[in-house]
Design a protein around this motif. Sequence first.
Motif, PDB file in Angstrom:
ATOM      1  N   LEU A 357     -63.985 -32.227  32.755  1.00 27.31           N
ATOM      2  CA  LEU A 357     -64.652 -33.391  32.763  1.00 27.31           C
ATOM      3  C   LEU A 357     -66.017 -33.038  33.427  1.00 27.31           C
ATOM      4  CD1 LEU A 357     -62.029 -35.649  34.087  1.00 27.31           C
ATOM      5  CD2 LEU A 357     -62.708 -35.473  31.827  1.00 27.31           C
ATOM      6  N   GLY A 358     -66.419 -31.622  33.513  1.00 24.91           N
ATOM      7  CA  GLY A 358     -67.721 -31.503  34.281  1.00 24.91           C
ATOM      8  C   GLY A 358     -68.921 -31.642  33.571  1.00 24.91           C
ATOM      9  N   SER A 359     -68.762 -31.784  32.267  1.00 24.19           N
ATOM     10  CA  SER A 359     -69.910 -32.254  31.574  1.00 24.19           C
ATOM     11  C   SER A 359     -70.051 -33.842  31.152  1.00 24.19           C
ATOM     12  CB  SER A 359     -69.954 -31.353  30.124  1.00 24.19           C
ATOM     13  OG  SER A 359     -68.724 -31.822  29.356  1.00 24.19           O
ATOM     14  N   GLY A 426     -65.893 -36.438  39.954  1.00 18.85           N
ATOM     15  CA  GLY A 426     -67.095 -36.133  40.569  1.00 18.85           C
ATOM     16  C   GLY A 426     -67.291 -34.822  41.026  1.00 18.85           C
ATOM     17  N   ALA A 427     -65.967 -33.916  41.633  1.00 19.70           N
ATOM     18  CA  ALA A 427     -66.284 -32.580  42.177  1.00 19.70           C
ATOM     19  C   ALA A 427     -66.589 -31.871  41.037  1.00 19.70           C
ATOM     20  CB  ALA A 427     -64.851 -32.314  42.655  1.00 19.70           C
ATOM     21  N   MET A 428     -65.988 -31.978  39.796  1.00 20.23           N
ATOM     22  CA  MET A 428     -66.141 -30.895  38.606  1.00 20.23           C
ATOM     23  C   MET A 428     -67.618 -31.240  38.043  1.00 20.23           C
ATOM     24  SD  MET A 428     -63.949 -29.228  38.685  1.00 20.23           S
ATOM     25  CE  MET A 428     -64.342 -28.309  37.189  1.00 20.23           C
ATOM     26  N   PHE A 476     -60.657 -31.496  47.378  1.00 22.91           N
ATOM     27  CA  PHE A 476     -59.718 -31.930  48.777  1.00 22.91           C
ATOM     28  C   PHE A 476     -60.551 -32.704  49.826  1.00 22.91           C
ATOM     29  CE2 PHE A 476     -58.597 -30.531  53.019  1.00 22.91           C
ATOM     30  CZ  PHE A 476     -57.263 -30.500  53.166  1.00 22.91           C
ATOM     31  N   ALA A 477     -62.019 -32.210  49.881  1.00 22.65           N
ATOM     32  CA  ALA A 477     -62.904 -32.843  50.912  1.00 22.65           C
ATOM     33  C   ALA A 477     -62.967 -34.331  50.600  1.00 22.65           C
ATOM     34  CB  ALA A 477     -64.040 -32.111  50.943  1.00 22.65           C
ATOM     35  N   GLY A 478     -63.259 -34.733  49.118  1.00 23.04           N
ATOM     36  CA  GLY A 478     -63.240 -35.986  48.713  1.00 23.04           C
ATOM     37  C   GLY A 478     -62.014 -36.814  49.066  1.00 23.04           C
ATOM     38  N   GLY A 479     -60.870 -36.084  48.764  1.00 23.26           N
ATOM     39  CA  GLY A 479     -59.450 -36.863  49.353  1.00 23.26           C
ATOM     40  C   GLY A 479     -59.258 -37.146  51.014  1.00 23.26           C
ATOM     41  N   PHE A 480     -59.928 -36.006  51.443  1.00 25.37           N
ATOM     42  CA  PHE A 480     -59.946 -36.056  52.969  1.00 25.37           C
ATOM     43  C   PHE A 480     -60.712 -37.212  53.492  1.00 25.37           C
ATOM     44  CE2 PHE A 480     -61.624 -35.100  57.359  1.00 25.37           C
ATOM     45  CZ  PHE A 480     -60.494 -34.621  57.796  1.00 25.37           C
TER      46      PHE A 480
END
Length: 580
Positions: A357-359, A426-428, A476-480
Amino acid sequence: MPWKHADMVRWLHPQHLIRSGMDALVASIFGVRADHRLIVAVGRPQPPYFDYSDEAAGEDFWLDYVADTGDGWNSTYAVARLLAKPSLELKDPNGDTHALERGRILVFGGDQVYPGASRDTYEERLAQPYREAMSRSPDPSPHLFAIPGNHDWYDGLAAFMRLFCADRWFAGRRTRQSRSYFALKLPRGWWLVGTDVQLNSDIDVPQLEYFRQTATYMQPGDRIILCNAEPAWIHAATTPHPRGYMENNLEYLQEKVFGRRISLFLAGDLHHYKRHEDAEGRQKITAGGGGAFMHPTHAPRALRLRDGCEQKKCFPDEKTSRELTRQNLMLIRHSPFFGLLTGALYLILALSAYTELGSHGLLNIHEALRQLAASLVNRPMSLVVGAATLGGLVGFADPAFGRWRVPMGLVHGLAHIACAFLVAWGAMYFTVSTLGICAEPPSPKLAAFIIPGANACAGGWTHMWAKFLLGTFLTFAGGFLVGPFVMGLYLTVSLNNFGAHSNEAFISLAIPDWKNFLRLRIDPEGQLTVYPVGLERVPRKWKATHADRYSPAYDPDDPQATDPILIEPPVRVMPREQAP
């Protein structure tokens, strides 16, 4: 070396969650099959009552009651320091000043230590702050009696028996009991009875026989202060089918053994102050503010009990309790390590349904959802992980929701799944479209990435690994960060709108303030008066007094701390002329 002053227990820390769950499981198994009270009843004789009836002739007789004590050092020591002082002068809400003397007896009302019982935990979270408040006392030394709560039972009562039932000294006070329950004969026809309800609100047979024997020494006009570890009256009023509380040995003890002699009921377990009163002046007081984290007062709501008693006072008030609940919206601030669990959950959800989904930006959300749907169809494991998440959060939902339990659990679970998708997307997108990692057209010479659904890129394996590792870290950071907010929002809505999750919503906050204990006086005429002492904000800073061992080792050095007060004007228990 001296012990480090303990902080409040962080209940949502993964370590404490695992430990508490294991302690509760082991205690429930062995508490039923190896009841320590049965062994003690055979090996440790105890007189039918401890006699204090001849003390304070012609004078006031004072005793203290405190429950739910050993948590953070600040809150536990703040209460212990007030209990240790020879006298207190406090104002009530009407502006009247009352002089209160230190009790001849101190009663611990259950759950003396958190999160679970052990020799070191008792030492660090209970014995140390109480010794620093008063390591010795002048003669006659106060006596100490204690009943266990469920947290004291987590080690099978071993540490409790060693500390309180071995005729030893504790913080300048002498212990006298040899069992986990007792009876005290007080002046002017008053008795105090302390029960051990173990883990299941159950009174064992030897304990019943002990109290039957005690009852034979009571005169017709005598009255009783009954101390239980749990406020069964509140549980009965807030449970749809309270058979566990209404049809057990504790109910039998109250109705058949002591009967209408009981004029004052005391309990902890709920970490706040609440008082219920009936038309005759009989009182039921919940006072679990000895140091443990605060519980809300607006739930569970029991304005009127099954026997007609009505709520007269709570501390803090319900408006303040609701406002404190909203602190869960900043759950990450109060329980930062909880983010480790939500970060791991979001990462597992993202990896189980991994797709490129990065693009795709927000304008291509329809394409992103189409690719996600295709990935879910092609990967049964993603459906298993999603179903497990939903099932787990439905099981977590409080039974207090009633018919809304399953819908609320599903909404909570779907919220986490949706946020996991958005965080991973969002991360990708940040990794590929913003940083440009693997943004080049894929090379036909490169095989697909090790995770199905991931495309090769012109930068080769190095860029693919960089994309995967950075995307994983950001997910992981977003889930944190996001996961605790979703949980905090769920807890806030649940408690303030449905009256559910009253325990979970406040263990998350670990609020050390709004502490309380009771000081009781029997006057020369036999009238019992209760003085509820409250402390709105406990000090966070202290200064050494360099005083002798008869005085507190530290005094407050915190300008934001509040002075102790009387929560309400003195409470007169059923007048003697009305007693049965």
